[in-house]
Design an enzyme around this catalytic site. Structure first.
Site, PDB file in Angstrom:
ATOM      1  N   ASN A   8       0.719  -1.149  -0.082  1.00 34.33           N
ATOM      2  CA  ASN A   8       0.016   0.132  -0.069  1.00 34.33           C
ATOM      3  C   ASN A   8       0.939   1.482   0.148  1.00 34.33           C
ATOM      4  O   ASN A   8       1.559   1.825   0.864  1.00 34.33           O
ATOM      5  CB  ASN A   8      -0.905  -0.171   1.269  1.00 34.33           C
ATOM      6  CG  ASN A   8      -1.909   1.009   1.246  1.00 34.33           C
ATOM      7  OD1 ASN A   8      -1.780   2.033   0.404  1.00 34.33           O
ATOM      8  ND2 ASN A   8      -2.755   0.970   2.300  1.00 34.33           N
ATOM      9  N   ARG A  89      -2.555  -1.780  -3.457  1.00 34.42           N
ATOM     10  CA  ARG A  89      -3.443  -0.852  -3.515  1.00 34.42           C
ATOM     11  C   ARG A  89      -3.407   0.195  -4.583  1.00 34.42           C
ATOM     12  O   ARG A  89      -2.066   0.746  -4.735  1.00 34.42           O
ATOM     13  CB  ARG A  89      -3.930  -0.005  -2.172  1.00 34.42           C
ATOM     14  CG  ARG A  89      -4.573   1.166  -2.291  1.00 34.42           C
ATOM     15  CD  ARG A  89      -4.607   1.730  -0.956  1.00 34.42           C
ATOM     16  NE  ARG A  89      -5.716   2.852  -0.783  1.00 34.42           N
ATOM     17  CZ  ARG A  89      -5.451   3.976  -0.259  1.00 34.42           C
ATOM     18  NH1 ARG A  89      -4.236   4.184   0.496  1.00 34.42           N
ATOM     19  NH2 ARG A  89      -6.380   4.797  -0.132  1.00 34.42           N
ATOM     20  N   HIS A 176     -11.390   5.505  -1.431  1.00 36.44           N
ATOM     21  CA  HIS A 176     -11.567   4.761  -0.400  1.00 36.44           C
ATOM     22  C   HIS A 176     -12.440   3.530  -0.589  1.00 36.44           C
ATOM     23  O   HIS A 176     -12.968   2.879   0.252  1.00 36.44           O
ATOM     24  CB  HIS A 176     -12.295   5.594   0.995  1.00 36.44           C
ATOM     25  CG  HIS A 176     -11.496   6.631   1.529  1.00 36.44           C
ATOM     26  ND1 HIS A 176     -11.920   7.904   1.716  1.00 36.44           N
ATOM     27  CD2 HIS A 176     -10.149   6.749   1.629  1.00 36.44           C
ATOM     28  CE1 HIS A 176     -10.826   8.490   2.239  1.00 36.44           C
ATOM     29  NE2 HIS A 176     -10.064   7.702   2.408  1.00 36.44           N
ATOM     30  N   ARG A 237      -6.682  18.397   2.913  1.00 36.97           N
ATOM     31  CA  ARG A 237      -7.368  18.725   1.870  1.00 36.97           C
ATOM     32  C   ARG A 237      -8.868  19.442   2.059  1.00 36.97           C
ATOM     33  O   ARG A 237      -9.369  19.400   2.949  1.00 36.97           O
ATOM     34  CB  ARG A 237      -8.059  17.252   1.048  1.00 36.97           C
ATOM     35  CG  ARG A 237      -6.937  16.490   0.514  1.00 36.97           C
ATOM     36  CD  ARG A 237      -7.425  15.377  -0.093  1.00 36.97           C
ATOM     37  NE  ARG A 237      -6.473  14.163  -0.259  1.00 36.97           N
ATOM     38  CZ  ARG A 237      -6.557  13.140  -0.237  1.00 36.97           C
ATOM     39  NH1 ARG A 237      -7.873  12.628   0.248  1.00 36.97           N
ATOM     40  NH2 ARG A 237      -5.644  12.044  -0.174  1.00 36.97           N
ATOM     41  N   GLU A 377      -7.666  -2.023   5.182  1.00 34.67           N
ATOM     42  CA  GLU A 377      -7.432  -2.114   3.558  1.00 34.67           C
ATOM     43  C   GLU A 377      -6.627  -3.184   3.155  1.00 34.67           C
ATOM     44  O   GLU A 377      -6.718  -3.566   2.238  1.00 34.67           O
ATOM     45  CB  GLU A 377      -7.045  -0.694   3.104  1.00 34.67           C
ATOM     46  CG  GLU A 377      -8.168   0.420   3.102  1.00 34.67           C
ATOM     47  CD  GLU A 377      -7.684   1.792   3.364  1.00 34.67           C
ATOM     48  OE1 GLU A 377      -6.679   2.193   3.971  1.00 34.67           O
ATOM     49  OE2 GLU A 377      -8.135   2.713   2.633  1.00 34.67           O
TER      50      GLU A 377
END
Ligand code: ADP
Length: 398
Positions: A8, A89, A176, A237, A377
């Site tokens: 990842n 990922r 996501h 962000r 994840e």
């Protein structure tokens, strides 16, 4: 025993984990290379079944050299020889709806779509290529963060700009997705398949933060859009902004496109408003003494509440709300503030349960269930790879 390696790649880190194949998958060695391209780059790891941790200083100026140092190190570890496949990922996957084996064609496509996600894709490609060069026979799979949202109806994908851009792929994708796919599998496990088929809002609230509306197990809308900068205010962000802001700042402040990109991705959100920290824990600690911290926290909770309201409307009701990721899993105060005033949607929190970060944090009488689920994840990547390996094994036998 075969194992699966997950990779990842973040903006300055590469997380890795080895899973022993089987049902359920068992995580063994895991760790990360972090501070890539900065001073003090480290490789840290935790050995299987808590048999020690370690850390070593390394030199890695970019993801490719970080990956090569990691591969050198992994090759010396027990278990690496048994790796049957590697799952990455990949943040942006355009129209791909499933994890896929990385062929030269897919790699070429990832190169072609790099401009869609200049923050993530170039680094992810470097990681894939580094492993391909060193271990060309090892199958690599791409698990796309956008895939979960490919089920969104056209009305949730369209951007209201001239139609010709849509044909070029300028539309809402959402991100996501690995986290959301994992949360849906966990929801089915802890609450039953019927609940997971119902009207569900998932709130992934970490440094990156987004919400998704899910019905009959499928994403029908999500707060991020064409890029992960959209939607809810995040750690650095901005989330959604008035489209008139960019030309205004270009005119009045002579902001270039690059400076604007930097601003909305790395200098805005909680950090931009508080002027001190992008970390929710720091802001909560400071909110009684620093109005800027208090405003940052208030804006985050207010916007999350608005997204929940919007998605409840899109879903035509709400049966389950799930909080996840760093803030969602660990911060009762934020969950309370987000849920305050949402009684009209059937949300009634149990403060004792919420204070303990319990799995179910709504009262028994609450019409809508509110849950906390720890996302994973990496495990979702490993599961996806395991399923594809099993699928190919079965098909080869036939
Ligand atoms: P990433 O998106 O980088 O994976 P995480 O999911 O780890 O991020 O979330 C990081 C955020 O979670 C930070 O804002 C951090 O302050 C917040 N967080 C972690 N633990 C807590 C806690 N106990 N209370 C409040 N916020 C927390």
């Amino acid at each position: 025993m075969q194992s699966i390696l997950t990779i990842n790649g973040g903006s300055s880190s590469i997380k890795f984990a080895l899973y022993q194949a089987g049902e359920p998958l068992q995580r063994g060695l895991f760790g990360k290379v972090d501070r890539i391209g900065l001073s003090g780059t480290n490789l840290t790891f935790t050995a299987p079944s808590g048999n020690g941790q370690g850390s070593q200083r390394i030199t890695a100026s970019d993801h490719r050299s970080g990956a090569n140092v990691l591969i050198d190190w992994l090759e010396k570890q027990d278990g690496f020889a048994s790796v049957a496949a590697l799952g990455h990922r990949v943040v942006h996957g355009m129209k791909h709806t499933q994890p896929e084996i990385i062929t030269q064609d897919l790699l070429d496509e990832l190169h072609r779509i790099r401009p869609y996600d200049p923050d993530h894709l170039p680094r992810e490609i470097e990681l894939i290529e580094a492993f391909r060069q060193r271990h060309p026979k090892l199958p690599q799979l791409a698990c796309f963060d956008t895939a979960f949202h490919q089920s969104m109806p056209r009305v949730a994908k369209l951007l209201p700009i001239p139609r010709r851009f849509d044909a070029k792929g300028v539309q809402r994708y959402g991100f996501h997705g690995l986290s959301y796919a994992y949360l849906m599998e966990e929801l089915a496990r802890v609450a039953g398949a019927k609940v997971a088929q119902g009207r569900v809002i998932l709130a992934h609230l970490g440094n990156g933060a987004s919400l998704a509306a899910v019905h009959e197990g499928k994403s029908i809308d999500t707060s991020m859009g064409f890029t992960p900068t959209a939607g809810l205010v995040m750690s650095t962000r901005s989330g959604d902004l008035d489209p008139g802001l960019a030309p205004y700042l270009a005119r009045t402040e002579k902001l270039t496109a690059k400076q604007y990109y930097e601003m909305v991705n790395h200098e805005s959100g909680l950090l931009g408003i508080s002027e001190t920290s992008s970390d929710m824990r720091d802001l909560l600690a400071r909110e009684t003494t620093d109005v800027r911290a208090a405003e940052a926290v208030a804006l985050f909770c207010y916007q999350a509440k608005k997204w929940i309201g919007a998605f409840a409307a899109a879903l035509g009701g709400l049966e389950t709300l799930v909080f996840s990721a760093g803030i969602g899993e660990n911060c009762p105060a934020i969950r309370t503030r987000i849920c305050e005033g949402l009684g009209f949607l059937g949300i009634e929190l149990s403060e004792p349960r919420n204070g303990q970060n319990a799995a179910l944090i709504s009262t028994d009488a609450s019409p809508a269930a509110v849950r906390v689920i720890r996302t994973d994840e990496e495990l979702m990547i490993a599961r996806s790879v395991g399923r594809i390996l099993a699928f190919h094994a079965v098909n080869q036998k036939d």
